[in-house]
Design a protein around this motif. Structure first.
Motif, PDB file in Angstrom:
ATOM      1  N   LEU A  65      -2.644 -36.634  39.144  1.00 37.76           N
ATOM      2  CA  LEU A  65      -2.193 -35.364  40.192  1.00 37.76           C
ATOM      3  C   LEU A  65      -3.394 -34.226  40.117  1.00 37.76           C
ATOM      4  CD1 LEU A  65       1.718 -35.027  39.414  1.00 37.76           C
ATOM      5  CD2 LEU A  65       0.487 -35.923  41.651  1.00 37.76           C
ATOM      6  N   VAL A  66      -3.874 -34.099  39.115  1.00 37.54           N
ATOM      7  CA  VAL A  66      -4.836 -33.266  39.042  1.00 37.54           C
ATOM      8  C   VAL A  66      -6.223 -33.703  39.726  1.00 37.54           C
ATOM      9  CG1 VAL A  66      -6.515 -31.974  37.403  1.00 37.54           C
ATOM     10  CG2 VAL A  66      -4.047 -31.935  36.970  1.00 37.54           C
ATOM     11  N   GLU A  67      -6.344 -34.979  39.390  1.00 40.07           N
ATOM     12  CA  GLU A  67      -7.394 -35.663  40.175  1.00 40.07           C
ATOM     13  C   GLU A  67      -7.335 -35.698  41.597  1.00 40.07           C
ATOM     14  OE1 GLU A  67      -9.619 -39.988  40.550  1.00 40.07           O
ATOM     15  OE2 GLU A  67      -7.730 -39.850  39.615  1.00 40.07           O
ATOM     16  N   VAL A  68      -6.303 -35.787  42.203  1.00 34.61           N
ATOM     17  CA  VAL A  68      -6.213 -35.816  43.679  1.00 34.61           C
ATOM     18  C   VAL A  68      -6.284 -34.275  44.172  1.00 34.61           C
ATOM     19  CG1 VAL A  68      -4.103 -36.011  45.392  1.00 34.61           C
ATOM     20  CG2 VAL A  68      -4.659 -37.723  43.861  1.00 34.61           C
ATOM     21  N   VAL A  69      -5.875 -33.447  43.409  1.00 39.61           N
ATOM     22  CA  VAL A  69      -5.970 -32.109  43.776  1.00 39.61           C
ATOM     23  C   VAL A  69      -7.232 -31.592  44.011  1.00 39.61           C
ATOM     24  CG1 VAL A  69      -5.077 -29.710  43.171  1.00 39.61           C
ATOM     25  CG2 VAL A  69      -3.386 -31.409  43.071  1.00 39.61           C
TER      26      VAL A  69
END
Length: 236
Positions: free
Chosen positions: A187-191
């Motif tokens: 999720l952090v990667e996508v953000v």
């Protein structure tokens, strides 16, 4: 032993004890024979890396047999999907990819078996390919739509499979903190990095969680069917 180290030891035992026990048993009893599929996958990745860097002819051949693009017809993408799982991105260091495959494919092969490992890898790859096609269809202004420039690149490699296998093994061994940390990292990667790979990783995770939910439901139904019914009281 300090209280912190004791708590960490207890946490590690609960979280990874079952995985460690099964992996160490397989390695101790079978050694390299415990991971034939993982070794084969690494050899195939290295071979495809060498071929695609051997000149224009090699690059064209790899693209023709294992290159998946969101713009390809579905039938052609499906035919190329099994090999695309092992086609590395030529712009990334292949040794990092090999390390991921050795670690995660190896653990999965020794804990959930070869068929599950390969099946989940293919499921994750297909889920990612499906997302790329959806995003291209809805356009950059649609829900979860990405810029066209990020969708027309070659969509290959085992990264989505690695993530999906990590989540699957965590669910099977009830390593909830590990699985949660992996999902949070994606999720952090996508953000922070808006690209196709990040969204494909999340799509692979969703597909894997749905599979885990279905397996759990079927397992509970089987257990309920095998459970003996309580004896009925006869009147009088």
């Amino acid at each position: 032993m300090s209280p912190f180290l004791k708590r960490f030891r207890d946490f590690a035992y609960v979280e990874w004890g079952g995985i460690y026990r099964d992996v160490s048993f397989e390695l101790r009893t079978k050694k390299l024979r415990a991971v034939p599929m993982t070794l084969g996958a690494c050899a195939l990745i290295l071979a495809l890396q060498v071929i695609q860097h051997s000149g224009n002819t090699g690059t064209a051949w790899v693209n023709r047999v294992g290159g998946v693009y969101a713009t390809l017809p579905w039938w052609k993408a499906l035919l190329r999907t099994p090999l695309s799982l092992f086609v590395p991105d030529p712009s990334l260091p292949v040794w990092g990819l090999i390390a991921q495959v050795v670690f995660m494919f190896g653990i999965a092969e020794m804990t959930v078996g070869k068929r599950h490992t390969l099946g989940i890898g293919l499921l994750a790859t297909l889920a990612g390919t499906s997302f790329a096609r959806y995003s291209l269809a809805v356009g950059p202004d649609g829900f979860l739509g990405l810029p066209v420039s990020t969708l027309v690149v070659r969509d290959t490699g085992p990264s989505a499979a690695v993530v999906a296998l990590g989540v699957y093994v965590a669910c099977r061994y009830r390593a909830w903190w590990t699985g949660g940390a992996l999902i949070l990292a994606m999720l952090v990667e996508v953000v922070f990095i808006v690209n196709l790979a990040g969204f494909e990783h999340l799509t692979a995770i969703v597909a894997t969680l749905l599979l885990c939910g279905l397996e759990g439901h079927l397992r509970r139904r089987r257990e309920a069917a095998l459970r003996p019914e309580p004896a009925r009281r006869t009147p009088g």
